[in-house]
Design a protein around this motif. Structure first.
Motif, PDB file in Angstrom:
ATOM      1  N   MET A 110      -9.640  25.581 -32.490  1.00 39.76           N
ATOM      2  CA  MET A 110      -9.405  26.733 -31.612  1.00 39.76           C
ATOM      3  C   MET A 110     -10.509  26.843 -30.567  1.00 39.76           C
ATOM      4  SD  MET A 110      -8.308  29.610 -34.446  1.00 39.76           S
ATOM      5  CE  MET A 110      -9.886  29.450 -35.297  1.00 39.76           C
ATOM      6  N   HIS A 111     -10.154  27.379 -29.409  1.00 35.75           N
ATOM      7  CA  HIS A 111     -11.146  27.669 -28.385  1.00 35.75           C
ATOM      8  C   HIS A 111     -12.037  28.797 -28.899  1.00 35.75           C
ATOM      9  CE1 HIS A 111     -12.794  29.226 -24.582  1.00 35.75           C
ATOM     10  NE2 HIS A 111     -12.587  28.023 -24.104  1.00 35.75           N
ATOM     11  N   PRO A 112     -13.337  28.789 -28.581  1.00 36.24           N
ATOM     12  CA  PRO A 112     -14.223  29.828 -29.129  1.00 36.24           C
ATOM     13  C   PRO A 112     -13.934  31.242 -28.636  1.00 36.24           C
ATOM     14  CG  PRO A 112     -15.381  28.450 -27.540  1.00 36.24           C
ATOM     15  CD  PRO A 112     -14.080  27.763 -27.835  1.00 36.24           C
ATOM     16  N   PHE A 113     -13.222  31.381 -27.515  1.00 34.34           N
ATOM     17  CA  PHE A 113     -13.021  32.720 -26.955  1.00 34.34           C
ATOM     18  C   PHE A 113     -11.562  33.083 -26.719  1.00 34.34           C
ATOM     19  CE2 PHE A 113     -17.220  31.253 -25.517  1.00 34.34           C
ATOM     20  CZ  PHE A 113     -18.013  32.259 -26.054  1.00 34.34           C
ATOM     21  N   LEU A 114     -10.659  32.156 -26.958  1.00 36.60           N
ATOM     22  CA  LEU A 114      -9.243  32.408 -26.696  1.00 36.60           C
ATOM     23  C   LEU A 114      -8.371  31.946 -27.854  1.00 36.60           C
ATOM     24  CD1 LEU A 114      -8.867  31.160 -23.008  1.00 36.60           C
ATOM     25  CD2 LEU A 114      -8.837  33.532 -23.769  1.00 36.60           C
ATOM     26  N   ALA A 115      -7.350  32.726 -28.158  1.00 36.04           N
ATOM     27  CA  ALA A 115      -6.352  32.303 -29.135  1.00 36.04           C
ATOM     28  C   ALA A 115      -5.333  31.417 -28.424  1.00 36.04           C
ATOM     29  CB  ALA A 115      -5.668  33.519 -29.754  1.00 36.04           C
ATOM     30  N   GLN A 116      -4.623  30.591 -29.185  1.00 39.65           N
ATOM     31  CA  GLN A 116      -3.642  29.683 -28.621  1.00 39.65           C
ATOM     32  C   GLN A 116      -2.607  30.449 -27.794  1.00 39.65           C
ATOM     33  OE1 GLN A 116      -3.671  26.328 -28.852  1.00 39.65           O
ATOM     34  NE2 GLN A 116      -1.883  26.207 -27.532  1.00 39.65           N
ATOM     35  N   LEU A 123     -11.747  26.058 -18.924  1.00 36.49           N
ATOM     36  CA  LEU A 123     -12.027  26.910 -20.074  1.00 36.49           C
ATOM     37  C   LEU A 123     -13.346  26.583 -20.756  1.00 36.49           C
ATOM     38  CD1 LEU A 123      -8.521  27.064 -21.775  1.00 36.49           C
ATOM     39  CD2 LEU A 123      -9.591  28.744 -20.284  1.00 36.49           C
ATOM     40  N   TYR A 124     -13.965  25.488 -20.375  1.00 35.63           N
ATOM     41  CA  TYR A 124     -15.198  25.086 -21.045  1.00 35.63           C
ATOM     42  C   TYR A 124     -16.411  25.211 -20.121  1.00 35.63           C
ATOM     43  CZ  TYR A 124     -11.531  23.311 -23.981  1.00 35.63           C
ATOM     44  OH  TYR A 124     -10.391  23.238 -24.750  1.00 35.63           O
ATOM     45  N   MET A 125     -16.189  25.795 -18.949  1.00 39.40           N
ATOM     46  CA  MET A 125     -17.276  25.962 -17.998  1.00 39.40           C
ATOM     47  C   MET A 125     -18.104  27.191 -18.335  1.00 39.40           C
ATOM     48  SD  MET A 125     -15.593  24.903 -14.358  1.00 39.40           S
ATOM     49  CE  MET A 125     -15.117  23.204 -14.029  1.00 39.40           C
ATOM     50  N   ALA A 143     -20.851  23.844 -22.325  1.00 40.66           N
ATOM     51  CA  ALA A 143     -19.625  23.093 -22.592  1.00 40.66           C
ATOM     52  C   ALA A 143     -19.698  22.359 -23.921  1.00 40.66           C
ATOM     53  CB  ALA A 143     -19.361  22.109 -21.452  1.00 40.66           C
ATOM     54  N   VAL A 144     -20.868  21.830 -24.259  1.00 40.28           N
ATOM     55  CA  VAL A 144     -21.036  21.156 -25.549  1.00 40.28           C
ATOM     56  C   VAL A 144     -20.740  22.135 -26.691  1.00 40.28           C
ATOM     57  CG1 VAL A 144     -22.730  20.169 -27.145  1.00 40.28           C
ATOM     58  CG2 VAL A 144     -22.655  19.395 -24.775  1.00 40.28           C
ATOM     59  N   GLY A 145     -21.265  23.344 -26.585  1.00 38.90           N
ATOM     60  CA  GLY A 145     -21.017  24.347 -27.613  1.00 38.90           C
ATOM     61  C   GLY A 145     -19.542  24.666 -27.766  1.00 38.90           C
ATOM     62  N   ALA A 146     -18.851  24.844 -26.643  1.00 40.34           N
ATOM     63  CA  ALA A 146     -17.426  25.170 -26.680  1.00 40.34           C
ATOM     64  C   ALA A 146     -16.610  24.016 -27.251  1.00 40.34           C
ATOM     65  CB  ALA A 146     -16.946  25.519 -25.272  1.00 40.34           C
ATOM     66  N   VAL A 147     -16.950  22.796 -26.859  1.00 41.98           N
ATOM     67  CA  VAL A 147     -16.229  21.621 -27.333  1.00 41.98           C
ATOM     68  C   VAL A 147     -16.420  21.428 -28.839  1.00 41.98           C
ATOM     69  CG1 VAL A 147     -16.212  19.091 -27.264  1.00 41.98           C
ATOM     70  CG2 VAL A 147     -16.179  20.399 -25.138  1.00 41.98           C
ATOM     71  N   LEU A 148     -17.652  21.570 -29.308  1.00 41.81           N
ATOM     72  CA  LEU A 148     -17.919  21.382 -30.739  1.00 41.81           C
ATOM     73  C   LEU A 148     -17.219  22.456 -31.578  1.00 41.81           C
ATOM     74  CD1 LEU A 148     -21.703  20.430 -30.696  1.00 41.81           C
ATOM     75  CD2 LEU A 148     -19.765  18.936 -31.218  1.00 41.81           C
ATOM     76  N   ILE A 183     -24.307  25.233 -31.698  1.00 39.96           N
ATOM     77  CA  ILE A 183     -23.218  25.933 -31.017  1.00 39.96           C
ATOM     78  C   ILE A 183     -23.659  27.333 -30.601  1.00 39.96           C
ATOM     79  CG2 ILE A 183     -20.923  26.934 -31.305  1.00 39.96           C
ATOM     80  CD1 ILE A 183     -20.250  24.564 -33.127  1.00 39.96           C
ATOM     81  N   SER A 184     -24.308  28.029 -31.514  1.00 39.96           N
ATOM     82  CA  SER A 184     -24.761  29.388 -31.230  1.00 39.96           C
ATOM     83  C   SER A 184     -25.708  29.424 -30.039  1.00 39.96           C
ATOM     84  CB  SER A 184     -25.448  29.979 -32.463  1.00 39.96           C
ATOM     85  OG  SER A 184     -25.898  31.293 -32.206  1.00 39.96           O
ATOM     86  N   ARG A 185     -26.630  28.477 -29.996  1.00 40.72           N
ATOM     87  CA  ARG A 185     -27.590  28.448 -28.891  1.00 40.72           C
ATOM     88  C   ARG A 185     -26.890  28.053 -27.579  1.00 40.72           C
ATOM     89  NH1 ARG A 185     -33.099  28.381 -28.486  1.00 40.72           N
ATOM     90  NH2 ARG A 185     -33.285  28.419 -30.768  1.00 40.72           N
ATOM     91  N   CYS A 186     -26.021  27.055 -27.639  1.00 37.67           N
ATOM     92  CA  CYS A 186     -25.332  26.601 -26.429  1.00 37.67           C
ATOM     93  C   CYS A 186     -24.449  27.687 -25.825  1.00 37.67           C
ATOM     94  CB  CYS A 186     -24.482  25.371 -26.736  1.00 37.67           C
ATOM     95  SG  CYS A 186     -25.417  23.846 -27.000  1.00 37.67           S
TER      96      CYS A 186
END
Length: 272
Positions: A211-217, A179-181, A199-204, A248-251
């Motif tokens: 919450m994941h940046p693109f998916l709800a739980q 999910l972070y690829m 991945a750094v952006g998604a993790v942060l 995060i926005s740039r990553c």
């Protein structure tokens, strides 16, 4: 994947009763082993075709990475468990748990989030400077030294490449572990340095929101829907430090070239 070995089996294999199970990942399971004053994490590779000798040669480049934000990789050797030889990697043991566990318990402070970002970028910078990629950075692959958000340590140093495993860098039929690829990895293209930055952006984002940046739980969208979501950056809460929001926005830029480099990301985080 579930735990395969018992503590008794590992203790017999390593010749020490001081062993404890740490977890199971895509490649095998990890145990803490204490013997002769040494405190190490043994990653036992499940793949029967994994060659300890080849791994010992391959890890030389990883052993050149010296960073407080990258786990130290010490050795590769065969370990006999239940009568079968398993290629095993020995890492330094880092107490404090991983980021995935910490996220489930609470959020970092704004200052800790800045330190978390700085530490992750520093670790990636050390890997990239050695011409290494991680390819699978995610909360479960990030330890927190002493349980502190401010001291992240990158684990599983590009094991997909080290073990010649390509399958986990290709998107499954349903949303699963990767999910972070970055989008290019999920599409089956080769990973690059900018893929680690995604991945750094998604993790942060997840560290700061839970919450994941693109998916709800618990959500499981179609592959097509998920890819469409990746093209639109998530809204970042106002409580985030501005420098982290910008990072995060740039990553999480769908266009690879917009993510920049680790060096530039570190400079921006410092306000340079």
């Amino acid at each position: 994947m579930e735990q395969q070995f018992t503590a008794e089996e590992i203790a017999q294999a390593v010749g020490s009763p001081l062993v404890s199970y740490l977890g199971t990942g895509a490649f095998g399971e990890t145990w803490r082993v204490q013997e002769d004053g040494r405190d190490a994490a043994y990653k036992i590779i499940y793949r029967e075709d994994a060659s300890s000798e080849r791994l010992r040669r391959e890890i030389q480049s990883y052993r050149r990475v010296a960073s407080a934000n990258v786990v130290r990789l010490d050795d590769a050797f065969p370990l006999a468990v239940r009568g079968t030889q398993y290629a095993t990697l020995a890492f330094e043991y880092i107490g404090g748990g991983d980021l995935a566990t910490a996220i489930a318990k609470g959020r970092p402070t704004p200052d800790q989030l800045v330190d978390l970002a700085s530490g992750l970028l520093s670790g990636l910078g050390a890997l990239h400077s050695a011409d290494l990629l991680h390819r699978d950075l995610k909360p479960a692959n990030i330890a927190l030294r002493g349980g502190d958000y401010s001291h992240p340590v990158i684990l599983d140093l590009g094991l997909a490449k080290l073990l010649d495993v390509e399958s986990i860098t290709r998107y499954p039929q349903k949303i699963g572990t990767p999910l972070y690829m970055a989008p290019e990895q999920l599409e089956g293209s080769r990973a690059m340095r900018a893929s680690d930055l995604w991945a750094v952006g998604a993790v942060l984002y997840e560290a700061g929101t839970g919450m994941h940046p693109f998916l709800a739980q618990g959500e499981l969208p179609t592959l097509e829907d998920f890819f469409e979501r990746l093209k639109t950056k998530p809204d970042i809460p106002d409580v985030f430090p501005q420098e982290v929001s910008s990072l995060i926005s740039r990553c999480l830029s769908y266009a690879i070239y917009k993510r920049g480099t680790v060096e530039k990301a570190i400079a921006r985080l410092k306000g340079e």
